[in-house]
Design a protein around this motif. Structure first.
Motif, PDB file in Angstrom:
ATOM      1  N   THR A   3       0.834  -1.192   0.000  1.00 43.43           N
ATOM      2  CA  THR A   3       0.000   0.000   0.000  1.00 43.43           C
ATOM      3  C   THR A   3       0.875   1.251   0.000  1.00 43.43           C
ATOM      4  O   THR A   3       1.977   1.254   0.519  1.00 43.43           O
ATOM      5  N   SER A  17      -4.190   0.580  -2.684  1.00 41.04           N
ATOM      6  CA  SER A  17      -4.060  -0.822  -2.311  1.00 41.04           C
ATOM      7  C   SER A  17      -4.339  -1.679  -3.538  1.00 41.04           C
ATOM      8  O   SER A  17      -4.937  -1.202  -4.495  1.00 41.04           O
TER       9      SER A  17
ATOM     10  N   GLU B   9     -16.961   1.557  -4.331  1.00 44.20           N
ATOM     11  CA  GLU B   9     -17.668   0.746  -3.338  1.00 44.20           C
ATOM     12  C   GLU B   9     -17.421   1.310  -1.947  1.00 44.20           C
ATOM     13  O   GLU B   9     -16.440   2.003  -1.715  1.00 44.20           O
ATOM     14  N   ASN B  11     -16.059   1.200   1.650  1.00 47.12           N
ATOM     15  CA  ASN B  11     -14.882   0.532   2.210  1.00 47.12           C
ATOM     16  C   ASN B  11     -15.063   0.284   3.701  1.00 47.12           C
ATOM     17  O   ASN B  11     -14.118  -0.029   4.412  1.00 47.12           O
ATOM     18  N   GLU B  12     -16.293   0.459   4.170  1.00 44.69           N
ATOM     19  CA  GLU B  12     -16.639   0.184   5.569  1.00 44.69           C
ATOM     20  C   GLU B  12     -18.151   0.009   5.632  1.00 44.69           C
ATOM     21  O   GLU B  12     -18.860   0.359   4.699  1.00 44.69           O
ATOM     22  N   ALA B  22     -15.860   5.885   4.320  1.00 39.47           N
ATOM     23  CA  ALA B  22     -14.699   5.388   3.587  1.00 39.47           C
ATOM     24  C   ALA B  22     -15.148   4.732   2.288  1.00 39.47           C
ATOM     25  O   ALA B  22     -16.030   3.867   2.286  1.00 39.47           O
ATOM     26  N   LYS B  24     -13.864   3.132  -1.712  1.00 32.42           N
ATOM     27  CA  LYS B  24     -12.755   2.526  -2.445  1.00 32.42           C
ATOM     28  C   LYS B  24     -13.093   2.599  -3.929  1.00 32.42           C
ATOM     29  O   LYS B  24     -14.203   2.248  -4.322  1.00 32.42           O
ATOM     30  N   GLU B  44      -8.267   4.193  -1.886  1.00 33.12           N
ATOM     31  CA  GLU B  44      -9.148   4.314  -0.721  1.00 33.12           C
ATOM     32  C   GLU B  44      -9.121   5.761  -0.248  1.00 33.12           C
ATOM     33  O   GLU B  44      -8.059   6.368  -0.164  1.00 33.12           O
TER      34      GLU B  44
END
Lengths: 27, 98
Positions: A3, A17, B9, B11-12, B22, B24, B44
């Motif tokens: 990352t 990532s 999408e 991310n949490e 969050a 992504k 992210e």
């Protein structure tokens, strides 16, 4: 892990990532 | 939503309360982008549902070197579509505590 982090001058943090393989479209 | 070739999408888990969430983002289909996509991976980031503007975040990604300027619209639209969905879901969710 592979990352990396990029912080934009406006202060937003982008964390890079690996793309989850399973979530990639099938070719 | 229209397939932009860019996936965004959560991310949490969305608890429906925080304004910051969050997300992504990654490229599924580089052919949909005008510029040559830099194969960086998934990005992210945190998005504020109240104060942030998808197109501004997309511009910040361009300035950070993830995309070319010609792709700012498609990236911004991808984020906007996801953010709209999150807001729509939140509006439909009734708080259990009333």
């Amino acid at each position: 892990s592979a990352t990396a982090q990029v912080v934009h001058s406006a202060g937003r943090r982008f964390i890079v990532s690996p793309v989850p393989e399973a979530r990639l479209k099938e070719q | 939503a229209e397939d932009t070739g860019v996936r965004v999408e959560l991310n949490e888990e969305d608890d429906g309360k925080k304004s910051s969430i969050a997300l992504k983002l990654w490229v599924e289909d580089a052919k949909k982008l005008k510029g040559k996509y830099k194969d960086t991976g998934a990005i992210e980031f945190t998005f504020d549902l109240v104060n942030d503007i998808p197109e501004v975040v997309a511009q910040e990604m361009v300035e950070s070197g993830f995309f070319l300027d010609s792709d700012v619209k498609v990236v911004g639209k991808s984020i906007r579509d996801r953010v709209s969905l999150i807001k729509w879901r939140r509006e439909r969710t009734v708080s259990p505590t009333g």
